[in-house]
Motif scaffolding. Structure first.
Motif, PDB file in Angstrom:
ATOM      1  N   ASP A 133       0.845  -1.190   0.000  1.00 26.60           N
ATOM      2  CA  ASP A 133       0.000   0.000   0.000  1.00 26.60           C
ATOM      3  C   ASP A 133       0.883   1.243   0.000  1.00 26.60           C
ATOM      4  O   ASP A 133       2.074   1.195   0.348  1.00 26.60           O
ATOM      5  CB  ASP A 133      -0.889   0.025   1.251  1.00 26.60           C
ATOM      6  CG  ASP A 133      -1.801  -1.177   1.341  1.00 26.60           C
ATOM      7  OD1 ASP A 133      -2.863  -1.161   0.712  1.00 26.60           O
ATOM      8  OD2 ASP A 133      -1.442  -2.139   2.046  1.00 26.60           O
ATOM      9  N   ASP A 134       0.283   2.370  -0.338  1.00 25.02           N
ATOM     10  CA  ASP A 134       0.990   3.638  -0.195  1.00 25.02           C
ATOM     11  C   ASP A 134       1.250   3.909   1.284  1.00 25.02           C
ATOM     12  O   ASP A 134       0.539   3.411   2.163  1.00 25.02           O
ATOM     13  CB  ASP A 134       0.162   4.777  -0.780  1.00 25.02           C
ATOM     14  CG  ASP A 134      -0.029   4.636  -2.289  1.00 25.02           C
ATOM     15  OD1 ASP A 134       0.794   3.940  -2.913  1.00 25.02           O
ATOM     16  OD2 ASP A 134      -0.995   5.212  -2.808  1.00 25.02           O
ATOM     17  N   GLY A 135       2.255   4.743   1.564  1.00 23.37           N
ATOM     18  CA  GLY A 135       2.521   5.136   2.939  1.00 23.37           C
ATOM     19  C   GLY A 135       1.407   5.996   3.499  1.00 23.37           C
ATOM     20  O   GLY A 135       0.738   6.737   2.777  1.00 23.37           O
ATOM     21  N   THR A 136       1.202   5.904   4.810  1.00 22.94           N
ATOM     22  CA  THR A 136       0.155   6.693   5.452  1.00 22.94           C
ATOM     23  C   THR A 136       0.599   8.146   5.608  1.00 22.94           C
ATOM     24  O   THR A 136       1.784   8.445   5.723  1.00 22.94           O
ATOM     25  CB  THR A 136      -0.182   6.124   6.836  1.00 22.94           C
ATOM     26  OG1 THR A 136       0.973   6.229   7.678  1.00 22.94           O
ATOM     27  CG2 THR A 136      -0.572   4.648   6.733  1.00 22.94           C
ATOM     28  N   SER A 137      -0.384   9.042   5.641  1.00 18.71           N
ATOM     29  CA  SER A 137      -0.055  10.454   5.843  1.00 18.71           C
ATOM     30  C   SER A 137       0.535  10.690   7.226  1.00 18.71           C
ATOM     31  O   SER A 137       1.344  11.608   7.423  1.00 18.71           O
ATOM     32  CB  SER A 137      -1.313  11.310   5.651  1.00 18.71           C
ATOM     33  OG  SER A 137      -2.326  10.923   6.575  1.00 18.71           O
ATOM     34  N   GLU A 138       0.139   9.865   8.196  1.00 13.71           N
ATOM     35  CA  GLU A 138       0.674   9.995   9.557  1.00 13.71           C
ATOM     36  C   GLU A 138       2.180   9.776   9.578  1.00 13.71           C
ATOM     37  O   GLU A 138       2.897  10.369  10.394  1.00 13.71           O
ATOM     38  CB  GLU A 138      -0.011   9.003  10.503  1.00 13.71           C
ATOM     39  CG  GLU A 138      -1.459   9.302  10.798  1.00 13.71           C
ATOM     40  CD  GLU A 138      -2.411   8.817   9.715  1.00 13.71           C
ATOM     41  OE1 GLU A 138      -3.619   9.044   9.845  1.00 13.71           O
ATOM     42  OE2 GLU A 138      -1.929   8.208   8.741  1.00 13.71           O
ATOM     43  N   VAL A 323       8.088 -13.055  14.859  1.00 14.52           N
ATOM     44  CA  VAL A 323       8.593 -12.029  13.948  1.00 14.52           C
ATOM     45  C   VAL A 323       7.473 -11.054  13.624  1.00 14.52           C
ATOM     46  O   VAL A 323       6.318 -11.446  13.427  1.00 14.52           O
ATOM     47  CB  VAL A 323       9.127 -12.684  12.649  1.00 14.52           C
ATOM     48  CG1 VAL A 323       9.411 -11.632  11.578  1.00 14.52           C
ATOM     49  CG2 VAL A 323      10.376 -13.503  12.944  1.00 14.52           C
ATOM     50  N   GLY A 324       7.808  -9.777  13.571  1.00 14.52           N
ATOM     51  CA  GLY A 324       6.831  -8.757  13.200  1.00 14.52           C
ATOM     52  C   GLY A 324       7.497  -7.657  12.398  1.00 14.52           C
ATOM     53  O   GLY A 324       8.707  -7.672  12.163  1.00 14.52           O
ATOM     54  N   GLY A 325       6.697  -6.676  11.985  1.00 17.45           N
ATOM     55  CA  GLY A 325       7.221  -5.558  11.218  1.00 17.45           C
ATOM     56  C   GLY A 325       6.122  -4.569  10.895  1.00 17.45           C
ATOM     57  O   GLY A 325       4.938  -4.828  11.136  1.00 17.45           O
ATOM     58  N   LEU A 326       6.512  -3.439  10.341  1.00 16.10           N
ATOM     59  CA  LEU A 326       5.563  -2.364  10.034  1.00 16.10           C
ATOM     60  C   LEU A 326       5.284  -2.209   8.550  1.00 16.10           C
ATOM     61  O   LEU A 326       4.453  -1.397   8.157  1.00 16.10           O
ATOM     62  CB  LEU A 326       6.094  -1.034  10.589  1.00 16.10           C
ATOM     63  CG  LEU A 326       6.209  -0.950  12.117  1.00 16.10           C
ATOM     64  CD1 LEU A 326       6.765   0.406  12.522  1.00 16.10           C
ATOM     65  CD2 LEU A 326       4.859  -1.179  12.778  1.00 16.10           C
ATOM     66  N   ALA A 327       5.965  -2.990   7.713  1.00 13.03           N
ATOM     67  CA  ALA A 327       5.824  -2.796   6.270  1.00 13.03           C
ATOM     68  C   ALA A 327       4.403  -3.015   5.789  1.00 13.03           C
ATOM     69  O   ALA A 327       3.916  -2.295   4.913  1.00 13.03           O
ATOM     70  CB  ALA A 327       6.787  -3.730   5.528  1.00 13.03           C
ATOM     71  N   GLY A 332       5.674  -0.177   2.999  1.00 16.02           N
ATOM     72  CA  GLY A 332       6.704  -1.132   2.633  1.00 16.02           C
ATOM     73  C   GLY A 332       8.102  -0.551   2.672  1.00 16.02           C
ATOM     74  O   GLY A 332       9.081  -1.276   2.866  1.00 16.02           O
ATOM     75  N   GLY A 333       8.219   0.772   2.485  1.00 14.93           N
ATOM     76  CA  GLY A 333       9.530   1.404   2.505  1.00 14.93           C
ATOM     77  C   GLY A 333      10.079   1.637   3.885  1.00 14.93           C
ATOM     78  O   GLY A 333      11.254   2.006   4.029  1.00 14.93           O
ATOM     79  N   LEU A 367      11.548   6.540  14.005  1.00 14.16           N
ATOM     80  CA  LEU A 367      10.232   6.781  13.420  1.00 14.16           C
ATOM     81  C   LEU A 367       9.279   5.640  13.769  1.00 14.16           C
ATOM     82  O   LEU A 367       8.108   5.873  14.117  1.00 14.16           O
ATOM     83  CB  LEU A 367      10.370   6.934  11.913  1.00 14.16           C
ATOM     84  CG  LEU A 367       9.097   7.218  11.119  1.00 14.16           C
ATOM     85  CD1 LEU A 367       8.437   8.505  11.602  1.00 14.16           C
ATOM     86  CD2 LEU A 367       9.407   7.307   9.623  1.00 14.16           C
ATOM     87  N   ALA A 368       9.753   4.416  13.691  1.00 16.90           N
ATOM     88  CA  ALA A 368       8.917   3.265  14.030  1.00 16.90           C
ATOM     89  C   ALA A 368       8.483   3.305  15.491  1.00 16.90           C
ATOM     90  O   ALA A 368       7.346   2.943  15.831  1.00 16.90           O
ATOM     91  CB  ALA A 368       9.673   1.975  13.731  1.00 16.90           C
ATOM     92  N   ALA A 369       9.371   3.730  16.373  1.00 12.81           N
ATOM     93  CA  ALA A 369       9.031   3.817  17.793  1.00 12.81           C
ATOM     94  C   ALA A 369       7.903   4.812  18.033  1.00 12.81           C
ATOM     95  O   ALA A 369       7.074   4.639  18.938  1.00 12.81           O
ATOM     96  CB  ALA A 369      10.267   4.215  18.598  1.00 12.81           C
TER      97      ALA A 369
END
Length: 493
Positions: A133-138, A323-327, A332-333, A367-369
């Motif tokens: 998906d596209d990145g979120t505006s947040e 295992v986890g992630g935010l992509a 995805g970037g 940023l992820a935090a």
């Protein structure tokens, strides 16, 4: 590549490894010859390897036999192959190229065409290999605020955090605690995406000849990681609740596996959500037989909205890595992932990661935090968008491709579609000539149970997905009405 590539599995493997050669301009026999020449130059095909029989290779590529014959003739003219009656066509030495030279292709028989296509990025091809998906505006808002408020502090730091940025590890631990899995920051290793976490676990647990139990089907990118380590994969089927516990029990006693790999939420490619009861069964089985578990839960959202991870149901007798992630939820970037495990396992994985890169990028982790505490809110917005796009996708499919069959997934970004009476690999070969890259089900399993399936992401904007279905419809018409197409530019003999 092993020498006997003309058996069905080896033919299919080579057909996949050649990538999107059919999208290149020019006569089809010549573009096929170019792709095979590249495979020879990069070592995917070595001296003495036998090319597939012409008829079998034509079937795998959805071509006429005459096109393959012409391609082999072209290779003979270049001095790359030789032919002998009764022995087939074999690879000769690659002139002017050493074994250590490369032309930028992903080398080695274990790398799938998915990876090569990501490297190549062919023009005018809409790829269905990645459901993104596209990145979120947040994300943009948080990035701007990070630069304004946190960047000076971060720049005063040395920047090396093999375990991961402390505030990110704390945020991940808190997320799992809210999910029903008590976790301390010391149990968390931050990685550069979930794929790196799976790769590190593979380094720790697997050696050549090891046995890995996997769901059948499973995602080929993960399977390739295990195969690259020399592991033998044993598939266990799914039902509507996830991996089948009775078959899993038999597979454990019959193979004495070194690792079990599962995707409880949401399974890729079927979109199945493993039930809480099934997670308890899996944990109990692995505890009883002390089989390490690697669970990939890269689709994250509200921590209380999904069943607790498999790790929450175990006694600790079996080592369980989550295992986890935010992509898949944020972007995805944003290549931030992690693995949660017993502390001693996390420490061993950290040493392996330090050898690889000394730690993931600090700004990405910071940023992820910031985003992880908001992941439930962000996942809800993503879910609403996907529901709208799923409705658009299913309406197009019912209208334009009514013979295709699928089950509405429990979640995730894609449909697992059955093409009635068709070989999905042949359909994929035709689809790429119509400008769409398709992942055939045969790449998700070592058997032939899913040869008629494809994975179809619906994460595209409506106008793009409408074009995808239009192209796939033309490809389907070509396959069902005419079968493999002869090359109109083939040489006249």
């Amino acid at each position: 590549m092993e020498a006997k590539v003309d058996r069905k599995g080896r033919v299919a493997e080579l057909a996949d490894a050649l990538g999107d050669w059919a999208a290149a301009p020019g006569p089809r026999y010549r573009t096929l010859a170019d792709a095979l020449a590249s495979a020879i130059h990069t070592g995917l095909l070595g001296r003495g390897d036998r090319l597939p029989a012409e008829r079998a290779f034509a079937g795998a590529l959805a071509l006429s036999r005459s096109t393959v014959v012409a391609a082999y003739d072209e290779l003979r003219g270049r001095g790359l192959v030789t032919s002998r009656h009764g022995s087939g066509t074999t690879v000769a030495a690659a002139p002017g190229r050493g074994a250590d030279q490369t032309d930028g292709r992903v080398a080695g028989g274990q790398a799938t065409a998915l990876l090569q296509r990501l490297v190549d990025r062919p023009p005018d091809i809409i790829s269905l290999a990645y459901a993104v998906d596209d990145g979120t505006s947040e994300l943009a808002d948080e990035l701007v605020d990070l630069a304004r408020t946190d960047l000076p502090r971060l720049l005063r730091d040395a920047g090396y955090h093999p375990h991961g940025l402390p505030e990110l590890r704390t945020a991940i631990a808190e997320y799992y605690c809210r999910s029903g899995l008590p976790t301390t920051p010391a149990q968390v290793l931050a990685t550069t995406g979930a794929t790196q976490a799976i790769g590190l676990a593979t380094q720790l647990y697997l050696r050549r000849g090891a046995v890995v139990l996997v769901e059948s089907p499973s995602w080929p990118g993960c399977l390739d990681i295990f195969r690259a380590a020399g592991a033998r994969l044993v598939g266990v089927p799914l039902d509507e609740e996830g991996i089948q516990a009775d078959v899993l029990a038999s597979a454990i006693t019959g193979t004495q596996p070194d690792l079990l790999f599962v995707m409880p939420a949401f399974h890729n490619p079927t979109g199945t959500l493993m039930s809480a009861a099934r997670r308890r069964q899996v944990a109990a089985l692995c505890d009883r037989h002390r089989v390490p578990v690697l669970e990939d839960i890269s689709h994250i959202g509200h921590p209380t909205a999904l069943p607790a991870p498999v790790a929450a149901h175990g006694t600790g007798a079996a080592e369980t890595l989550t295992v986890g992630g935010l992509a898949k939820t944020i972007w995805g970037g944003l290549r931030v992932g992690w693995v949660r495990a017993p502390i001693e396992i996390t420490d061993r994985l950290t040493r392996l990661k330090a050898l690889a890169d000394l730690g993931s990028p600090v700004l990405d982790q910071a940023l992820a935090a910031r985003l992880l505490p908001r992941v439930g809110e962000l996942a809800d917005r993503r879910h609403q968008l996907r529901r709208h796009r799923l409705a658009h996708a299913t309406e197009l499919l019912r209208t334009q491709l009514p013979s295709w069959r699928w089950r509405v997934p429990d979640g995730g970004p894609a449909l697992w579609i059955e093409l009635p009476g068709a070989d999905a690999r042949a359909f994929a070969a035709i689809a790429v000539r119509h400008g769409v890259e398709v992942v055939p089900g045969s790449t998700t399993d070592s058997g032939d149970e899913f040869d008629s399936f494809i994975r179809l992401p619906f994460t595209f904007p409506e106008e793009v997905f409408t074009e995808v279905i239009s192209r796939l419809t033309r490809a389907w018409d070509e396959l069902t009405r005419h079968g493999p197409m002869a090359d109109p530019h083939g040489p006249i003999v």
